[in-house]
Design a protein around this motif. Structure first.
Motif, mmCIF file in Angstrom:
data_model
loop_
_atom_site.group_PDB
_atom_site.id
_atom_site.type_symbol
_atom_site.label_atom_id
_atom_site.label_comp_id
_atom_site.label_asym_id
_atom_site.label_seq_id
_atom_site.Cartn_x
_atom_site.Cartn_y
_atom_site.Cartn_z
ATOM 1 N N PRO A 237 0.896 -1.279 0.050
ATOM 2 C CA PRO A 237 0.085 0.046 -0.061
ATOM 3 C C PRO A 237 0.728 1.166 -0.058
ATOM 4 O O PRO A 237 1.695 1.364 0.612
ATOM 5 N N GLU B 130 -4.089 -11.886 8.147
ATOM 6 C CA GLU B 130 -5.440 -11.348 8.010
ATOM 7 C C GLU B 130 -5.068 -9.830 8.818
ATOM 8 O O GLU B 130 -5.621 -8.649 8.361
ATOM 9 N N ASP C 100 -0.835 -5.302 1.049
ATOM 10 C CA ASP C 100 -2.270 -5.096 0.533
ATOM 11 C C ASP C 100 -2.955 -6.777 0.929
ATOM 12 O O ASP C 100 -2.369 -7.548 0.006
ATOM 13 N N THR C 101 -3.987 -6.904 1.483
ATOM 14 C CA THR C 101 -4.529 -8.197 1.520
ATOM 15 C C THR C 101 -5.751 -8.335 0.973
ATOM 16 O O THR C 101 -6.602 -9.046 1.332
ATOM 17 N N SER C 102 -6.135 -7.259 0.103
ATOM 18 C CA SER C 102 -7.387 -7.297 -0.584
ATOM 19 C C SER C 102 -7.744 -8.533 -1.663
ATOM 20 O O SER C 102 -6.636 -9.018 -2.117
ATOM 21 N N PRO C 103 -8.839 -8.873 -1.918
ATOM 22 C CA PRO C 103 -9.118 -9.885 -2.869
ATOM 23 C C PRO C 103 -8.542 -9.616 -4.282
ATOM 24 O O PRO C 103 -7.789 -10.575 -4.793
ATOM 25 N N ALA C 104 -8.526 -8.683 -4.702
ATOM 26 C CA ALA C 104 -7.752 -8.149 -5.915
ATOM 27 C C ALA C 104 -6.257 -8.325 -5.900
ATOM 28 O O ALA C 104 -5.858 -8.858 -6.862
ATOM 29 N N ALA C 105 -5.634 -7.875 -4.686
ATOM 30 C CA ALA C 105 -4.364 -8.327 -4.528
ATOM 31 C C ALA C 105 -4.029 -9.712 -4.616
ATOM 32 O O ALA C 105 -2.913 -10.165 -5.195
#
Length: 290
Positions: free
Chosen positions: A144, A227, A233-238
């Protein structure tokens, strides 16, 4: 534990070999620690099942831990030479010697954080020894902008840095209740002086190197992000981006490990990740049918 220093290009590299108590024909697990730690990272027990090394040995896996250049019993690299590709070149040679010495039929690389980046750099070299798979944690596809990783990399010092323990803890551990006080104190014994150049290069590695490295990796890759990771960046997109980078090779998985912080292994649920890593390593020993 059998300790040995291997010299590559005049750089001494300290290794420790941990032998299981029984023969099980399992691959050699080669563990590469992250920044600010020594290889003792993998010996810290996050919970009652023990450390990564403990659980691996009980499952019949031999384990080789390595102090990366700049840490523990290993020598240092000059800043201009100390990038992750160069570390991978040195560690590739170290692993080659140890594989020959031990007679290991196959290797699974286990890397945490910067050690995960370097494990992928090693895999991208397509080593002459038999690399079966790579399991990495605490690193992913995106950093990020303006986050903790970039803030660490912006510290205006050179050479070796000794980060204050409270600042390390704030980045490495999740919220109260996800780790024990015993594990936190044990982790402190593995904190180490850190080459500042690593902290500067880590935030840009995913952006500048990951796609190129992934294109060269032929072995399957397993990835875990915490988590409560303070750096990535732990987003689904990443997570989807990470998987996509390896789509042309043997493939990759990427998932969120619940209720752990950046140093996943040192949390109460760290053992659940270890068991998945060992299952992956075991699966890598069985060739898939054409």
């Amino acid at each position: 534990m059998e300790e040995r220093v291997i010299v590559v290009d005049d750089i001494p590299v300290a290794t420790s070999f941990h032998r299981p108590g029984f023969e099980a024909a399992m691959p050699l697990l080669v563990c590469l620690h992250g920044g600010t730690y020594t290889s003792a990272y993998f010996g810290v027990a996050g919970g009652p099942l023990g450390s990564f090394i403990d659980i691996a040995l009980r499952s019949g896996f031999p384990v080789l831990t390595i102090d990366r250049p700049g840490y523990g019993g290993s020598g240092t690299l000059e800043d201009e030479e100390n990038d992750f590709a160069r570390q991978a070149e040195i560690l590739d040679a170290v692993i080659r010697q140890k594989v020959a010495e031990l007679g290991a039929s196959g290797v699974v690389l286990v890397g945490h954080s910067i050690g995960g980046m370097i494990a992928l750099e090693v895999a991208a070299r397509r080593p002459v020894w038999n690399l079966l798979g790579v399991t990495v944690s605490g690193m992913g596809a995106r950093i990020p902008a303006g986050g903790a990783s970039e803030q660490l990399g912006a510290i205006p010092v050179t050479g070796m840095i000794d980060l204050p323990v409270p600042e390390r803890d704030a980045v490495m551990f999740g919220p109260e209740g996800t780790f024990s006080e015993e594990a936190r104190k044990a982790a402190h014994t593995t904190y180490a002086l850190t080459p500042m150049i690593e902290l500067k290069r880590a935030p840009v590695w995913a952006r500048e190197r990951l796609a190129k490295v992934a294109a060269q990796v032929e072995a399957p890759v397993q990835n875990f992000l915490a988590e409560f990771d303070a750096l990535w960046d732990t987003s689904p997109a990443a997570l989807a981006d990470f998987i996509e980078y390896f789509a042309d090779g043997a493939g990759a998985t990427s998932e969120i490990a619940p209720r752990v912080g950046h140093s996943l292994d040192h949390h109460l649920l760290g053992a659940s990740i270890h068991l998945k890593q060992l299952a992956f390593a075991y699966t890598c020993t069985t060739p898939t049918s054409a």
